[in-house]
Write a protein that holds these residues in place. Structure first.
Motif, short mmCIF file in Angstrom:
data_model
loop_
_atom_site.label_atom_id
_atom_site.label_comp_id
_atom_site.label_asym_id
_atom_site.label_seq_id
_atom_site.Cartn_x
_atom_site.Cartn_y
_atom_site.Cartn_z
N GLU A 224 50.00 56.98 46.95
CA GLU A 224 49.40 56.66 45.66
C GLU A 224 47.90 56.92 45.66
OE1 GLU A 224 48.70 52.58 43.41
OE2 GLU A 224 50.83 53.13 43.48
N ILE A 225 47.44 57.63 44.63
CA ILE A 225 46.02 57.90 44.44
C ILE A 225 45.44 56.92 43.43
CG2 ILE A 225 44.35 59.60 43.59
CD1 ILE A 225 46.35 61.77 44.52
N MET A 226 46.19 56.67 42.35
CA MET A 226 45.77 55.73 41.32
C MET A 226 46.96 55.29 40.51
SD MET A 226 43.76 58.27 38.64
CE MET A 226 42.56 58.78 39.85
N ARG A 227 46.77 54.20 39.72
CA ARG A 227 47.86 53.68 38.91
C ARG A 227 47.29 53.03 37.67
NH1 ARG A 227 51.49 49.14 40.77
NH2 ARG A 227 51.99 50.52 42.47
N SER A 228 48.17 52.89 36.67
CA SER A 228 47.84 52.21 35.43
C SER A 228 49.08 51.52 34.91
CB SER A 228 47.33 53.23 34.40
OG SER A 228 47.10 52.62 33.16
N LYS A 229 48.93 50.27 34.50
CA LYS A 229 50.03 49.52 33.91
C LYS A 229 50.06 49.82 32.42
CE LYS A 229 51.79 44.76 33.67
NZ LYS A 229 53.12 45.12 33.45
N TYR B 149 43.65 53.34 23.77
CA TYR B 149 44.53 54.42 24.22
C TYR B 149 44.66 54.35 25.73
CZ TYR B 149 43.51 56.62 19.70
OH TYR B 149 43.38 56.88 18.37
N GLN B 150 45.82 54.77 26.23
CA GLN B 150 45.99 54.93 27.67
C GLN B 150 45.94 56.42 27.97
OE1 GLN B 150 48.99 52.21 29.51
NE2 GLN B 150 49.48 51.89 27.35
N PHE B 151 45.13 56.81 28.92
CA PHE B 151 45.00 58.21 29.30
C PHE B 151 45.63 58.39 30.68
CE2 PHE B 151 41.71 57.71 26.15
CZ PHE B 151 41.75 58.91 25.47
N TRP B 152 46.67 59.23 30.71
CA TRP B 152 47.37 59.52 31.96
C TRP B 152 47.33 61.02 32.22
CZ3 TRP B 152 52.59 56.53 30.97
CH2 TRP B 152 52.34 55.15 30.92
#
Length: 184
Positions: free
Chosen positions: A177-182, A141-144
């Motif tokens: 930007e604080i954080m990122r996810s592809k 799972y991706q948690f955003w």
């Protein structure tokens, strides 16, 4: 597709107006609101610019923007607040974007980590509630989580989320930007 994501405004007119300005600047294809829009909640301090009546009267400004609004109900969103909103606020919503399955909810009824009953692996879990930004993958799972524009927690700055071109980013109110996810 570009999605502007915000959560946990908690009655801050300053945050709502900033969100409207960001939407005008970023021109998203959609705005996703992840709940707790009006009331500050029994355990939270009053946020800056706390003005629930003005938040409710200014909320229709989001519908004047050239993009749809998808909103879900949070644990602090009372029935009366939901009934005064200019858009529906179900407990959860599915968003289709760039071949992603995105399950949007405030998050107070979901565990922080898998297993997630009834939600298939490979799903993006878009949630608020904790006021702590999150951009990670766990057990398929991706948690955003965009954090909170009004009442940030965990030592993070006030923030919002932006999904674009397969990347989810958490940005502070100045756009850093604080954080990122592809997206997987």
């Amino acid at each position: 597709m570009r999605i502007l994501i915000a959560s946990d405004l908690h009655g801050s007119l300053d945050s709502l107006r900033l969100l409207i300005a960001k939407a005008g600047e970023l021109r998203p294809d959609m705005i996703a609101l992840l709940g707790d829009l009006v009331y500050h909640g029994p355990r939270n301090p009053l946020p800056g610019g706390y003005d629930t009546a003005s938040v409710l009267s200014d909320m229709p400004s989001l519908l004047q923007l050239p993009c749809p609004v998808t909103a879900v109900r949070g644990n602090c969103d009372a029935e009366v607040d939901v009934n005064l909103m200019p858009f529906p606020m179900p407990d959860s919503a599915w968003i289709e974007a760039d071949n992603l399955r995105i399950f949007a909810s405030h998050g107070h009824h979901l565990p922080e980590n898998p297993p997630l009953a009834g939600i298939p692996s490979g799903t993006v879990i878009l949630r608020g509630h904790t006021h702590i930004p999150r951009a990670e993958t766990a057990a398929g799972y991706q948690f955003w989580n965009p954090g909170s524009m009004s009442l940030p927690k965990g030592g993070f700055p006030a923030s919002y989320g932006l999904y674009e071109n397969g990347i989810f980013r958490v940005l502070d109110l100045d756009g850093r930007e604080i954080m990122r996810s592809k997206a997987a």
